[in-house]
Design an enzyme around this catalytic site. Structure first.
Site, PDB file in Angstrom:
ATOM      1  N   TYR A 162     185.532  -5.296  48.094  1.00 56.44           N
ATOM      2  CA  TYR A 162     185.130  -6.685  47.854  1.00 56.44           C
ATOM      3  C   TYR A 162     184.431  -6.773  46.482  1.00 56.44           C
ATOM      4  CZ  TYR A 162     182.332 -10.951  48.401  1.00 56.44           C
ATOM      5  OH  TYR A 162     181.739 -12.167  48.218  1.00 56.44           O
ATOM      6  N   ARG A 188     158.901 -12.022  58.677  1.00 55.02           N
ATOM      7  CA  ARG A 188     159.788 -11.242  57.786  1.00 55.02           C
ATOM      8  C   ARG A 188     160.246  -9.968  58.491  1.00 55.02           C
ATOM      9  NH1 ARG A 188     157.177  -8.244  54.676  1.00 55.02           N
ATOM     10  NH2 ARG A 188     155.985  -9.862  53.610  1.00 55.02           N
ATOM     11  N   ASP A 221     182.763  -1.191  55.784  1.00 54.83           N
ATOM     12  CA  ASP A 221     182.680  -2.653  55.751  1.00 54.83           C
ATOM     13  C   ASP A 221     183.746  -3.180  56.721  1.00 54.83           C
ATOM     14  OD1 ASP A 221     182.918  -5.379  55.197  1.00 54.83           O
ATOM     15  OD2 ASP A 221     182.406  -5.119  53.075  1.00 54.83           O
ATOM     16  N   LYS A 232     181.339 -14.500  57.488  1.00 60.65           N
ATOM     17  CA  LYS A 232     182.776 -14.630  57.720  1.00 60.65           C
ATOM     18  C   LYS A 232     183.036 -14.801  59.228  1.00 60.65           C
ATOM     19  CE  LYS A 232     182.566 -13.956  53.335  1.00 60.65           C
ATOM     20  NZ  LYS A 232     182.648 -12.645  52.737  1.00 60.65           N
TER      21      LYS A 232
HETATM   22  C1  LIG Z   1     181.922 -11.814  51.825  1.00 56.50           C
HETATM   23  C2  LIG Z   1     182.010 -10.348  51.897  1.00 56.50           C
HETATM   24  C3  LIG Z   1     180.915  -9.529  51.582  1.00 56.50           C
HETATM   25  C4  LIG Z   1     179.595 -10.086  51.079  1.00 56.50           C
HETATM   26  O1  LIG Z   1     178.952 -10.847  52.031  1.00 56.50           O
HETATM   27  P1  LIG Z   1     178.003 -12.127  51.697  1.00 56.50           P
HETATM   28  O2  LIG Z   1     177.632 -12.632  53.020  1.00 56.50           O
HETATM   29  O3  LIG Z   1     178.838 -13.073  50.888  1.00 56.50           O
HETATM   30  O4  LIG Z   1     176.856 -11.597  50.905  1.00 56.50           O
HETATM   31  C5  LIG Z   1     181.071  -8.151  51.715  1.00 56.50           C
HETATM   32  N1  LIG Z   1     182.253  -7.617  52.122  1.00 56.50           N
HETATM   33  C6  LIG Z   1     183.324  -8.369  52.417  1.00 56.50           C
HETATM   34  C7  LIG Z   1     184.582  -7.719  52.867  1.00 56.50           C
HETATM   35  C8  LIG Z   1     183.246  -9.757  52.317  1.00 56.50           C
HETATM   36  O5  LIG Z   1     184.327 -10.501  52.595  1.00 56.50           O
END
Ligand SMILES: *Cc1c(COP(=O)(O)O)cnc(C)c1O
Length: 386
Positions: free
Chosen positions: A101, A49, A173, A198
């Site tokens: 998001y 972990r 982000d 992504k």
């Molecule tokens: C998908 C996404 C998230 C969240 O990520 P997960 O891997 O789905 O938890 C946060 N910010 C943006 C811009 C995203 O596209």
């Protein structure tokens, strides 16, 4: 050796480091447990972990790519955001964009509602609103640029310059661009967040997240919290998948971007398209800022279709090379209708306020041949006129 380019770092990080067999590609250690060399002496790893060799390698690679001092790999993007929320205490203020998001906004709002911190939701493209929010000296400001689904741009350096003077932490982000196209830490940010689900993994077959820190002590503290809260990515196989994706990140980003541009250019003059949102367009608000802070305009764009949801349905049913799906950043092209999909939890009025028209469509350009994608989309659009 001269400082290596991101492309090289992404490919070479950890290659040929296996001390046992000389494996070129680092092996996967699935063990949940690592033996102590002596009962008083844990080794580099003890319990998975808190990390395993694969996690460490992925963290080092992503920290190098974002030019940070350290990184914490989490089991998804939202786990990374949850981790960063540990920096806020009762009474602190967090400033976030109104078009963040959806999952991020839900998390910010839910935690604020429980009294974990005060939340201020603002339109960060409105410089006056932004400066006013910063003037209250919040503990942290959250940026997401380009934003989803309208690709709105916020000037990272401008925010960091103000934030730095007053001790406000800046978290960005960076999911939509990846470190290949934008490096917020170099512009003064304290933290970068990615949903590795992504572009970083890029094959739509693994979830992951990462927090990269500018400061080594912050990285160590957040690493402690990630283990304490159980937010780390405990799966060696998953870490391996994400690192495998990183190997081709720069090559993929180049094609995503090229295809997005080709599609945008093809849509530009089409009579069925009433609006186009792509930071690479000169008329796009924030284009000049994007040019300054990004190394490219990315693989995401949105457009509004003439007509109503019937037209949307007709268009989507005729597309053969775009899957109707949420998420983004995979090798395959995706199309989504935010008003009925990603942003359906917003009521019609909030959608309108946020600029999300019912017939807005968001595209994640994949890495297929651009000519095929253009032919498919234009063919479907042309059939609407008939
Ligand atoms: C998908 C996404 C998230 C969240 O990520 P997960 O891997 O789905 O938890 C946060 N910010 C943006 C811009 C995203 O596209």
């Amino acid at each position: 050796m001269a400082k290596l380019h991101s492309q090289t770092l992404a490919v070479r990080s950890g290659i040929e480091t296996d001390p046992v067999y000389g494996a070129v590609v680092p092996p996967i250690y699935t063990s949940s447990n690592f033996a102590f060399s002596d009962f008083r002496e844990p080794g580099q790893f003890d319990y998975a972990r808190s990390g395993n060799p694969g996690t460490k390698l992925l963290e080092n690679t992503l920290a190098e790519l974002e030019q940070g001092a350290g990184a914490i790999v989490t089991n998804c993007g939202l786990a990374g955001i949850t981790l960063l929320m540990q920096l806020l205490e009762q009474g602190d203020t967090l400033v976030v964009p109104h078009d963040a998001y959806g999952g991020s906004l839900r998390l910010f709002k839910a935690l604020a509602q429980k009294g974990h911190f005060n939340l201020e939701v603002v339109d960060q493209t409105d410089e006056q609103q932004l400066k006013q929010a910063l003037a209250s000296k919040p503990k942290m400001i959250w940026l997401e640029t380009p934003s989803n689904p309208l690709l709105r741009i916020v000037d990272i350096q401008l925010v960091c310059d103000i934030a730095k003077q007053q001790g406000t932490l800046v978290a960005v982000d960076n999911t939509f661009l990846s470190p290949i196209l934008q490096k917020p830490l170099n512009l003064g940010a304290d933290f970068v967040l990615h949903s590795c689900t992504k572009y970083i993994n890029g094959h739509s077959d693994a979830l992951g997240g990462v927090v990269v820190c500018a400061d080594a002590q912050q990285a160590e503290d957040l690493g402690w919290w990630a283990n304490c809260l159980g937010l780390t990515d405990c799966s060696a196989l998953n870490n391996y998948m994400v690192l495998r994706g990183v190997r081709t990140l720069s090559a993929r980003m180049a094609v995503h971007q090229q295809n997005a541009r080709q599609l945008v250019d093809a849509l530009r003059a089409h009579p069925q398209v009433t609006k186009l949102y792509y930071p690479g367009l000169e008329e796009h608000p924030g284009h000049e800022i994007a040019k300054k802070q990004q190394a490219g305009f990315g693989g995401m764009f949105s457009f509004e279709l003439k007509g109503d949801l019937n037209q949307v349905q007709a268009l989507l049913s005729r597309l053969e090379l775009f899957s109707i799906a949420e998420s983004l950043g995979g090798t395959e092209s995706l199309i989504c209708c935010p008003s009925t999909m990603t942003h359906r939890s917003m009521d019609a009025e909030s959608q309108q306020k946020a600029g999300i028209a019912p017939t807005l469509l968001r595209v994640s350009a994949g890495i297929e041949h651009g000519d095929d994608l253009v032919a498919d989309l234009i063919n479907a659009l042309n059939s609407l006129e008939a």
